[in-house]
Design a protein around this motif. Structure first.
Motif, PDB file in Angstrom:
ATOM      1  N   GLU A 310      37.115  51.116  69.060  1.00  0.00           N
ATOM      2  CA  GLU A 310      36.875  49.787  68.255  1.00  0.00           C
ATOM      3  C   GLU A 310      37.900  49.843  66.917  1.00  0.00           C
ATOM      4  O   GLU A 310      38.096  50.984  66.508  1.00  0.00           O
ATOM      5  CB  GLU A 310      35.680  49.664  67.690  1.00  0.00           C
ATOM      6  N   PRO A 311      38.395  48.804  66.651  1.00  0.00           N
ATOM      7  CA  PRO A 311      39.319  48.733  65.334  1.00  0.00           C
ATOM      8  C   PRO A 311      38.571  49.013  64.336  1.00  0.00           C
ATOM      9  O   PRO A 311      37.414  49.009  63.952  1.00  0.00           O
ATOM     10  CB  PRO A 311      39.804  47.385  65.401  1.00  0.00           C
ATOM     11  N   GLN A 312      39.118  50.084  63.182  1.00  0.00           N
ATOM     12  CA  GLN A 312      38.732  50.600  62.219  1.00  0.00           C
ATOM     13  C   GLN A 312      38.554  49.316  61.229  1.00  0.00           C
ATOM     14  O   GLN A 312      39.615  48.741  61.014  1.00  0.00           O
ATOM     15  CB  GLN A 312      39.467  51.605  61.579  1.00  0.00           C
ATOM     16  N   GLN A 313      37.466  49.270  60.389  1.00  0.00           N
ATOM     17  CA  GLN A 313      37.441  48.165  59.403  1.00  0.00           C
ATOM     18  C   GLN A 313      37.982  48.651  58.077  1.00  0.00           C
ATOM     19  O   GLN A 313      37.798  49.863  57.878  1.00  0.00           O
ATOM     20  CB  GLN A 313      36.036  47.879  59.028  1.00  0.00           C
ATOM     21  N   GLY A 314      38.847  47.615  57.545  1.00  0.00           N
ATOM     22  CA  GLY A 314      39.610  48.166  56.255  1.00  0.00           C
ATOM     23  C   GLY A 314      39.495  46.952  55.377  1.00  0.00           C
ATOM     24  O   GLY A 314      38.846  45.842  55.468  1.00  0.00           O
ATOM     25  N   ALA A 315      40.023  47.128  54.019  1.00  0.00           N
ATOM     26  CA  ALA A 315      40.131  45.988  53.049  1.00  0.00           C
ATOM     27  C   ALA A 315      41.646  45.955  52.665  1.00  0.00           C
ATOM     28  O   ALA A 315      42.572  46.901  52.630  1.00  0.00           O
ATOM     29  CB  ALA A 315      39.277  46.501  52.037  1.00  0.00           C
ATOM     30  N   LEU A 338      49.434  31.258  37.953  1.00  0.00           N
ATOM     31  CA  LEU A 338      50.553  30.868  39.254  1.00  0.00           C
ATOM     32  C   LEU A 338      50.135  31.278  40.432  1.00  0.00           C
ATOM     33  O   LEU A 338      50.494  30.993  41.539  1.00  0.00           O
ATOM     34  CB  LEU A 338      51.733  31.583  38.631  1.00  0.00           C
ATOM     35  N   ALA A 339      49.171  32.455  40.343  1.00  0.00           N
ATOM     36  CA  ALA A 339      48.925  33.230  41.721  1.00  0.00           C
ATOM     37  C   ALA A 339      47.316  33.580  41.415  1.00  0.00           C
ATOM     38  O   ALA A 339      46.827  34.029  40.325  1.00  0.00           O
ATOM     39  CB  ALA A 339      50.000  34.229  42.185  1.00  0.00           C
ATOM     40  N   VAL A 340      46.695  33.874  42.726  1.00  0.00           N
ATOM     41  CA  VAL A 340      45.452  34.460  42.545  1.00  0.00           C
ATOM     42  C   VAL A 340      45.478  35.703  43.492  1.00  0.00           C
ATOM     43  O   VAL A 340      46.125  35.682  44.571  1.00  0.00           O
ATOM     44  CB  VAL A 340      44.350  33.326  43.147  1.00  0.00           C
ATOM     45  N   ASP A 341      44.479  36.591  43.297  1.00  0.00           N
ATOM     46  CA  ASP A 341      44.338  37.647  44.262  1.00  0.00           C
ATOM     47  C   ASP A 341      43.048  37.543  45.068  1.00  0.00           C
ATOM     48  O   ASP A 341      42.198  37.059  44.696  1.00  0.00           O
ATOM     49  CB  ASP A 341      43.803  39.025  43.119  1.00  0.00           C
ATOM     50  N   ILE A 342      43.479  38.079  46.172  1.00  0.00           N
ATOM     51  CA  ILE A 342      42.477  37.873  47.262  1.00  0.00           C
ATOM     52  C   ILE A 342      42.061  39.171  48.053  1.00  0.00           C
ATOM     53  O   ILE A 342      43.082  39.764  48.512  1.00  0.00           O
ATOM     54  CB  ILE A 342      43.074  36.926  48.376  1.00  0.00           C
ATOM     55  N   VAL A 343      40.854  39.540  48.218  1.00  0.00           N
ATOM     56  CA  VAL A 343      40.306  40.798  48.682  1.00  0.00           C
ATOM     57  C   VAL A 343      39.979  40.263  50.107  1.00  0.00           C
ATOM     58  O   VAL A 343      39.084  39.531  50.327  1.00  0.00           O
ATOM     59  CB  VAL A 343      39.350  41.389  48.043  1.00  0.00           C
ATOM     60  N   LEU A 344      40.525  41.028  51.017  1.00  0.00           N
ATOM     61  CA  LEU A 344      40.371  40.612  52.620  1.00  0.00           C
ATOM     62  C   LEU A 344      39.655  42.093  53.052  1.00  0.00           C
ATOM     63  O   LEU A 344      39.929  42.911  52.788  1.00  0.00           O
ATOM     64  CB  LEU A 344      41.627  40.162  53.341  1.00  0.00           C
ATOM     65  N   ALA A 345      38.853  41.735  54.378  1.00  0.00           N
ATOM     66  CA  ALA A 345      38.301  42.789  55.217  1.00  0.00           C
ATOM     67  C   ALA A 345      38.270  42.409  56.492  1.00  0.00           C
ATOM     68  O   ALA A 345      38.266  41.004  56.943  1.00  0.00           O
ATOM     69  CB  ALA A 345      36.909  42.799  54.603  1.00  0.00           C
ATOM     70  N   GLY A 384      39.138  36.648  62.318  1.00  0.00           N
ATOM     71  CA  GLY A 384      38.531  38.049  62.580  1.00  0.00           C
ATOM     72  C   GLY A 384      39.151  38.686  61.058  1.00  0.00           C
ATOM     73  O   GLY A 384      38.242  39.706  60.961  1.00  0.00           O
ATOM     74  N   VAL A 385      39.579  37.740  60.145  1.00  0.00           N
ATOM     75  CA  VAL A 385      39.397  38.348  58.788  1.00  0.00           C
ATOM     76  C   VAL A 385      38.714  37.449  57.822  1.00  0.00           C
ATOM     77  O   VAL A 385      38.376  36.284  57.994  1.00  0.00           O
ATOM     78  CB  VAL A 385      41.096  38.127  58.237  1.00  0.00           C
ATOM     79  N   ALA A 386      37.947  38.423  57.089  1.00  0.00           N
ATOM     80  CA  ALA A 386      37.082  37.638  56.084  1.00  0.00           C
ATOM     81  C   ALA A 386      37.395  37.985  54.756  1.00  0.00           C
ATOM     82  O   ALA A 386      38.261  38.833  54.153  1.00  0.00           O
ATOM     83  CB  ALA A 386      35.680  38.277  56.182  1.00  0.00           C
ATOM     84  N   VAL A 387      37.127  36.561  53.797  1.00  0.00           N
ATOM     85  CA  VAL A 387      37.460  36.902  52.480  1.00  0.00           C
ATOM     86  C   VAL A 387      36.423  37.262  51.895  1.00  0.00           C
ATOM     87  O   VAL A 387      35.164  36.575  51.735  1.00  0.00           O
ATOM     88  CB  VAL A 387      37.928  35.226  52.025  1.00  0.00           C
ATOM     89  N   GLN A 388      36.629  38.465  51.112  1.00  0.00           N
ATOM     90  CA  GLN A 388      35.676  39.054  50.402  1.00  0.00           C
ATOM     91  C   GLN A 388      35.509  38.651  48.908  1.00  0.00           C
ATOM     92  O   GLN A 388      34.181  38.323  48.380  1.00  0.00           O
ATOM     93  CB  GLN A 388      35.646  40.577  50.011  1.00  0.00           C
ATOM     94  N   SER A 389      36.595  38.314  48.300  1.00  0.00           N
ATOM     95  CA  SER A 389      36.612  37.692  46.873  1.00  0.00           C
ATOM     96  C   SER A 389      37.897  37.040  46.669  1.00  0.00           C
ATOM     97  O   SER A 389      39.095  37.407  46.972  1.00  0.00           O
ATOM     98  CB  SER A 389      36.141  38.775  45.769  1.00  0.00           C
ATOM     99  N   VAL A 390      37.685  36.076  45.507  1.00  0.00           N
ATOM    100  CA  VAL A 390      39.105  35.393  45.133  1.00  0.00           C
ATOM    101  C   VAL A 390      38.973  35.466  43.643  1.00  0.00           C
ATOM    102  O   VAL A 390      38.071  35.338  42.892  1.00  0.00           O
ATOM    103  CB  VAL A 390      39.186  33.967  45.559  1.00  0.00           C
ATOM    104  N   ILE A 391      40.017  36.081  42.987  1.00  0.00           N
ATOM    105  CA  ILE A 391      40.215  36.443  41.530  1.00  0.00           C
ATOM    106  C   ILE A 391      41.378  35.600  40.805  1.00  0.00           C
ATOM    107  O   ILE A 391      42.603  35.695  41.326  1.00  0.00           O
ATOM    108  CB  ILE A 391      40.354  38.116  41.106  1.00  0.00           C
ATOM    109  N   PRO A 392      41.085  34.705  40.066  1.00  0.00           N
ATOM    110  CA  PRO A 392      39.866  34.253  39.641  1.00  0.00           C
ATOM    111  C   PRO A 392      39.308  33.425  40.808  1.00  0.00           C
ATOM    112  O   PRO A 392      39.912  32.752  41.701  1.00  0.00           O
ATOM    113  CB  PRO A 392      40.278  33.326  38.270  1.00  0.00           C
ATOM    114  N   THR A 393      38.024  33.069  40.562  1.00  0.00           N
ATOM    115  CA  THR A 393      37.274  32.193  41.515  1.00  0.00           C
ATOM    116  C   THR A 393      37.697  30.717  41.295  1.00  0.00           C
ATOM    117  O   THR A 393      37.458  29.874  42.209  1.00  0.00           O
ATOM    118  CB  THR A 393      35.514  32.103  41.234  1.00  0.00           C
ATOM    119  N   THR A 394      38.197  30.347  40.218  1.00  0.00           N
ATOM    120  CA  THR A 394      38.546  28.960  39.963  1.00  0.00           C
ATOM    121  C   THR A 394      39.839  28.859  39.354  1.00  0.00           C
ATOM    122  O   THR A 394      40.518  29.914  38.632  1.00  0.00           O
ATOM    123  CB  THR A 394      37.746  27.926  39.114  1.00  0.00           C
ATOM    124  N   VAL A 395      40.821  27.751  39.695  1.00  0.00           N
ATOM    125  CA  VAL A 395      42.102  27.630  39.065  1.00  0.00           C
ATOM    126  C   VAL A 395      42.186  26.468  38.156  1.00  0.00           C
ATOM    127  O   VAL A 395      41.388  25.301  38.496  1.00  0.00           O
ATOM    128  CB  VAL A 395      43.225  27.472  40.091  1.00  0.00           C
TER     129      VAL A 395
END
Length: 424
Positions: A310-315, A338-345, A384-395
């Motif tokens: 199985e594919p290894q799970q990563g972030a 101007l930009a937001v950071d997105i943590v993907l898994a 198949g890709v999940a969004v774990q968090s968005v920083i900041p949560t609002t713009v």
């Protein structure tokens, strides 16, 4: 008057008879007399006296009855309107002939015929006898195993019933099956009564009705059960990993010289199974790595090996500029930051293939008027890709009236101006 009555008495009688005839004809027309054949169940209204039982009987389940009655009577009878009651309480020990006469629970009705007319019943005194329980072992253990002497608890049972039937009981058997067994077999077994010809003896009671039976198993000295250990070689492709390994069968039986068998560990290795560069499950039949003079019980025995890949799970953290949608051509917006950071898994191979266009951030400003607004950005990612968090949560969206030159975003690290363009 007397003379008139005397002269007309015959006419008066005739008139009465005619009236009766007319009334009868009318009644028959409304509720005709019919004949039907009904099935009458035989019902034991009283069993034999205490201490007695029926040992033999030709008593039928039903009696066929022919009945004549008005149609309304048959309608009133219902399902159990005709029965054959049988009272056994006063018969006593011996052979008896019982009359099977149906009773009709509605009137008027006439019983024309029925069959059978009688049945024979034999009543005997109830007796009991204590009989040893015999364990009957059926089936063959696994190769290399031998069944030992069984044990049973309790060791005796009480058989009750008519003397004629109880006298036929030669044994009370507890039958247990050990087919393919590799270890002791223990079961609660229903007891059965048999005669000397091994036939079942019916209509007798056995107390207790169940016995606990245990059959020990012993492995022969030149046989041994070994757990199968799979030996995978190599590594799956980058970003993939082995998540499980299985073998079928999981245990194999081998045989050979006693000294060689006793020196074996509790497992046996398979031949090598390569998973080098694999990106999906590996399924393969392989042989066993057996020492000299040791063989499996089956010729040319192989083991079905399944290695799950199985594919290894990563972030992964990426940065994207929000794109504002839903703004009319008369308005312009400034977005901060101007930009937001997105943590993907997700699976590591999928994360490794992500491009700038495959992850987008949108801010929906539909219906917003002039002013400053805090909005939650929407992140669009591949399946198949999940969004774990968005920083900041609002713009922050600052909406202003569009003027000449607003289509060009202003300089600065914390804001960007977008002028919407209507597409045709």
């Amino acid at each position: 008057m007397a003379r008139w009555l005397t002269n007309n008495v015959s006419l008066m009688i005739l008139a009465v008879l005619l009236a009766v005839f007319v009334w009868g004809a009318s009644s028959l027309q409304q509720d005709p007399i019919v004949e039907n054949t009904l099935v009458a169940p035989v019902v034991i209204v009283s069993p034999p006296a205490a201490g007695q039982t029926v040992s033999a009987s030709t008593l039928p389940t039903n009696v066929i009855a022919r009945i004549r009655a008005p149609q309304s009577t048959f309608e009133a009878l219902g399902a159990n309107g005709v029965q054959v009651p049988v009272d056994l309480s006063l018969l006593g020990v011996g052979q008896h002939v019982v009359k099977l006469e149906p009773t009709i629970r509605a009137a008027p009705a006439m019983l024309l015929s029925y069959r059978p007319l009688t049945a024979s019943i034999t009543i005997e005194q109830i007796t009991e006898v204590r009989v040893p329980i015999r364990v009957v072992v059926e089936g063959t253990p696994a190769i290399g195993y031998q069944a030992q002497l069984p044990s049973v608890e309790p060791t005796q049972a009480i058989v009750t019933g008519a003397q004629q039937l109880v006298s036929r009981v030669a044994s009370v058997d507890a039958v247990i099956n050990v087919e393919g067994a590799r270890s002791s077999v223990q079961q609660n077994v229903l007891l059965i009564a048999r005669d000397q010809d091994n036939n079942l003896v019916p209509n007798v009671g056995i107390t207790p009705s169940i016995a606990a039976v245990r059959v020990p198993m012993e492995q022969l000295s030149n046989f041994k059960d070994l757990a199968v250990r799979v030996r995978p070689t190599g590594q799956p492709a980058e970003g993939y990993a082995i998540t499980s390994i299985s073998a079928s069968p999981q245990v194999v039986t081998v045989f050979g010289p006693r000294d060689a068998i006793q020196q074996l560990p509790g497992f046996i290795d398979t031949l090598e199974v390569s998973v080098a560069g694999a990106t999906q499950d590996v399924e393969q039949r392989v042989g066993l790595n057996l020492p000299p003079n040791v063989s499996p019980i089956a010729d040319n025995m192989t083991v079905l090996v399944r290695v799950r890949i199985e594919p290894q799970q990563g972030a992964l953290t990426v940065s994207r500029r929000p794109v504002v949608i839903g703004i009319t051509e008369t308005l312009s917006v400034k977005v901060s930051p101007l930009a937001v950071d997105i943590v993907l898994a997700g699976p590591q191979p999928t994360l490794n293939k992500l491009t700038r266009d495959s992850v987008r951030v949108e801010v929906d400003a539909t219906g917003l008027g002039v002013g400053v607004h805090q909005l939650t950005p929407k992140v669009i990612v591949p399946e198949g890709v999940a969004v774990q968090s968005v920083i900041p949560t609002t713009v922050q969206i600052e909406v202003t009236e569009a003027t000449t030159g607003d289509a060009r975003p202003p300089d600065g690290p914390t804001a960007q101006t977008y002028a919407s363009q209507r597409t045709s």
